[in-house]
Design a protein around this motif. Sequence first.
Motif, PDB file in Angstrom:
ATOM      1  N   LEU A  96       0.819  -1.212   0.000  1.00  0.00           N
ATOM      2  CA  LEU A  96       0.000   0.000   0.000  1.00  0.00           C
ATOM      3  C   LEU A  96       0.859   1.270   0.000  1.00  0.00           C
ATOM      4  O   LEU A  96       0.337   2.370  -0.018  1.00  0.00           O
ATOM      5  N   GLY A  97       2.164   1.100   0.054  1.00  0.00           N
ATOM      6  CA  GLY A  97       3.071   2.246   0.058  1.00  0.00           C
ATOM      7  C   GLY A  97       3.337   2.795   1.443  1.00  0.00           C
ATOM      8  O   GLY A  97       3.918   3.868   1.581  1.00  0.00           O
ATOM      9  N   GLU A  98       2.905   2.082   2.463  1.00  0.00           N
ATOM     10  CA  GLU A  98       3.111   2.536   3.835  1.00  0.00           C
ATOM     11  C   GLU A  98       4.463   2.038   4.345  1.00  0.00           C
ATOM     12  O   GLU A  98       4.857   0.909   4.088  1.00  0.00           O
ATOM     13  N   THR A  99       5.124   2.897   5.068  1.00  0.00           N
ATOM     14  CA  THR A  99       6.397   2.515   5.669  1.00  0.00           C
ATOM     15  C   THR A  99       6.112   1.629   6.879  1.00  0.00           C
ATOM     16  O   THR A  99       5.387   2.030   7.787  1.00  0.00           O
ATOM     17  N   ILE A 100       6.672   0.435   6.869  1.00  0.00           N
ATOM     18  CA  ILE A 100       6.444  -0.497   7.974  1.00  0.00           C
ATOM     19  C   ILE A 100       7.725  -0.817   8.747  1.00  0.00           C
ATOM     20  O   ILE A 100       7.690  -1.586   9.699  1.00  0.00           O
ATOM     21  N   GLY A 101       8.806  -0.225   8.354  1.00  0.00           N
ATOM     22  CA  GLY A 101      10.061  -0.469   9.058  1.00  0.00           C
ATOM     23  C   GLY A 101      11.221   0.253   8.398  1.00  0.00           C
ATOM     24  O   GLY A 101      11.059   0.969   7.403  1.00  0.00           O
ATOM     25  N   PHE A 102      12.385   0.067   8.978  1.00  0.00           N
ATOM     26  CA  PHE A 102      13.606   0.692   8.455  1.00  0.00           C
ATOM     27  C   PHE A 102      14.771  -0.254   8.692  1.00  0.00           C
ATOM     28  O   PHE A 102      14.893  -0.853   9.764  1.00  0.00           O
ATOM     29  N   ILE A 103      15.603  -0.405   7.702  1.00  0.00           N
ATOM     30  CA  ILE A 103      16.820  -1.202   7.834  1.00  0.00           C
ATOM     31  C   ILE A 103      17.988  -0.227   7.956  1.00  0.00           C
ATOM     32  O   ILE A 103      18.184   0.638   7.094  1.00  0.00           O
ATOM     33  N   LYS A 104      18.721  -0.354   9.051  1.00  0.00           N
ATOM     34  CA  LYS A 104      19.851   0.543   9.301  1.00  0.00           C
ATOM     35  C   LYS A 104      20.955   0.303   8.277  1.00  0.00           C
ATOM     36  O   LYS A 104      21.165  -0.819   7.836  1.00  0.00           O
ATOM     37  N   GLY A 105      21.668   1.377   7.970  1.00  0.00           N
ATOM     38  CA  GLY A 105      22.781   1.286   7.040  1.00  0.00           C
ATOM     39  C   GLY A 105      24.001   0.645   7.668  1.00  0.00           C
ATOM     40  O   GLY A 105      24.157   0.608   8.887  1.00  0.00           O
ATOM     41  N   LYS A 106      24.878   0.151   6.813  1.00  0.00           N
ATOM     42  CA  LYS A 106      26.137  -0.464   7.264  1.00  0.00           C
ATOM     43  C   LYS A 106      27.278   0.552   7.305  1.00  0.00           C
ATOM     44  O   LYS A 106      28.321   0.292   7.888  1.00  0.00           O
ATOM     45  N   PHE A 107      27.111   1.691   6.637  1.00  0.00           N
ATOM     46  CA  PHE A 107      28.094   2.779   6.611  1.00  0.00           C
ATOM     47  C   PHE A 107      29.498   2.289   6.248  1.00  0.00           C
ATOM     48  O   PHE A 107      30.493   2.627   6.885  1.00  0.00           O
ATOM     49  N   ILE A 108      29.543   1.492   5.217  1.00  0.00           N
ATOM     50  CA  ILE A 108      30.796   0.900   4.730  1.00  0.00           C
ATOM     51  C   ILE A 108      31.720   1.987   4.186  1.00  0.00           C
ATOM     52  O   ILE A 108      32.916   2.017   4.501  1.00  0.00           O
ATOM     53  N   LEU A 109      31.168   2.872   3.387  1.00  0.00           N
ATOM     54  CA  LEU A 109      31.975   3.925   2.761  1.00  0.00           C
ATOM     55  C   LEU A 109      32.559   4.869   3.808  1.00  0.00           C
ATOM     56  O   LEU A 109      33.729   5.248   3.722  1.00  0.00           O
ATOM     57  N   GLU A 110      31.772   5.223   4.798  1.00  0.00           N
ATOM     58  CA  GLU A 110      32.260   6.129   5.837  1.00  0.00           C
ATOM     59  C   GLU A 110      33.423   5.516   6.611  1.00  0.00           C
ATOM     60  O   GLU A 110      34.394   6.197   6.935  1.00  0.00           O
TER      61      GLU A 110
END
Length: 137
Positions: A96-110
């Motif tokens: 439905l286009g609703e945000t149901i969660g978030f996956i944290k970044g790995k910040f590999i480049l940083e």
Amino acid sequence: MSSNQGRNQAAINKFRSELQSMFGDIREIDVKVLDKSVNVGARNAKENTPVATSFMQKSWRAVPARKSKQGAEKELINTADYSSYVNDGHRIVNKLGETIGFIKGKFILEGAIRLVEKTLKNEFEKEVERVNKKHGK
């Protein structure tokens, strides 16, 4: 011309020739140190990239160093089209286009950038020492 003036002129000429040879060595340092440091960062990025299919891991590239107006530049890139989502994190959306969660970044480049900066400092100091030893300074 007095003998003192002749000796002074000879000393100045010797100093100029030493300075010119050191300057040539110093100009090479920028590219050499940058190249080595970014390659260390690329290796670190590859090692810290999560491996599902290994495509993203194999997609890290270090573009060859080149001289620029500011000194030298080199890029560390990942050509996998989804690499920014893995690096920065992303939201999870249902049908439905609703945000149901978030996956944290790995910040590999940083992490790789921090390592590159640390390596740059150490390698630059080593190269300056080497040039100074070579020219007896």
